[in-house]
Design a protein around this motif. Structure first.
Motif, mmCIF file in Angstrom:
data_model
loop_
_atom_site.group_PDB
_atom_site.id
_atom_site.type_symbol
_atom_site.label_atom_id
_atom_site.label_comp_id
_atom_site.label_asym_id
_atom_site.label_seq_id
_atom_site.Cartn_x
_atom_site.Cartn_y
_atom_site.Cartn_z
ATOM 1 N N SER A 61 -4.700 -0.734 4.818
ATOM 2 C CA SER A 61 -4.120 -2.052 5.005
ATOM 3 C C SER A 61 -4.896 -2.712 6.197
ATOM 4 O O SER A 61 -5.201 -3.736 5.977
ATOM 5 C CB SER A 61 -2.571 -1.810 5.364
ATOM 6 N N ALA A 77 -2.111 4.716 4.571
ATOM 7 C CA ALA A 77 -1.544 3.496 4.175
ATOM 8 C C ALA A 77 -1.950 2.667 5.325
ATOM 9 O O ALA A 77 -2.455 1.369 4.950
ATOM 10 C CB ALA A 77 -0.151 3.402 3.955
ATOM 11 N N THR A 102 0.819 -1.030 0.212
ATOM 12 C CA THR A 102 -0.004 -0.143 0.081
ATOM 13 C C THR A 102 1.014 1.333 -0.047
ATOM 14 O O THR A 102 0.699 2.231 -0.570
ATOM 15 C CB THR A 102 -1.032 0.189 1.165
#
Length: 222
Positions: A92, A88, A72
């Motif tokens: 995730s 991110a 990511t």
């Protein structure tokens, strides 16, 4: 150069702990939404939907969260998509948690006694009405203990967000330790904070599980 632990360091750890809680909530809310959709897809009448949702679960559960975070944060920029460390980490964890909660909730839905499904069908309710008015309320009670228990894993997994530069509790402890060079003291404090966050959730999960077991025993025919 190394100095000693002071109030500013403790405040920095406290800020990291708050970000840990915040990131856990993001993962729980986002992952909960994804997980709910996955659970419904896993019991869908459509075989294609079941296969696709099952493939998603198997893929995510078979991939370490650390790898998902790397993909990511470091994999998207070459494609022209720049993400912040928070985005991110949140994305995730949402993807990761969604796969696990989806399976937990699928199992809870399928654990609703079959006579309940048959009774709902006998009332000539549509599939949506059966799920909303009969099945899901019962599945919710079954799913609550394991969901609360899984929240412990969510809190602990937020520590992996440090690999993408997000400063949560574990990363805050690492930064302070790099300055003070007192790993035992710093990480002991970090461990205590994690314990303080996770232990109440573990106890709550156990209490809910015992209460649910008593309820099922009471409802069993003699």
């Amino acid at each position: 150069m190394s100095g000693s632990l002071n109030l500013n360091h403790l405040l920095f750890l406290g800020q990291g702990a708050l970000w840990t809680v915040g990131l856990s909530l993001i993962a729980l809310l986002g992952g909960g939404l994804v997980g709910f959709l996955v659970a419904l897809c896993r019991i869908s009448p459509s075989r294609a939907v079941r296969v696709l949702s099952g493939a998603y679960v198997q893929l995510i559960q078979g991939t370490p969260l650390l790898v998902i975070m790397f993909l990511t944060y470091f994999g998207l920029p070459p494609l022209g998509i720049t993400v912040s460390p928070l985005a991110a980490a949140g994305a995730s964890l949402t993807i990761y948690v969604g796969a696990y909660l989806g399976e937990i909730w699928r199992g809870s839905i399928e654990s609703v006694p079959r006579p309940q499904w048959e009774a709902a069908e006998g009332l000539a309710l549509s599939r949506t009405q059966r799920m909303a008015k009969v099945i899901l309320p019962q599945a919710f009670r079954i799913a609550t203990p394991p969901t609360v228990g899984f929240m412990v894993q969510i809190v602990k997994n937020t520590s992996l967000a440090s690999v993408v530069g997000f400063v949560e509790l574990a990363r805050a402890g690492q930064i302070i330790n790099n300055s003070l060079f007192e790993p035992f003291l710093i990480y002991a404090i970090v461990a205590i904070v994690y314990f303080a966050l996770c232990f109440p959730l573990s106890r709550l999960s156990q209490r809910l599980e015992r209460r649910g077991a008593r309820g099922r025993t009471t409802l069993m025919p003699a």
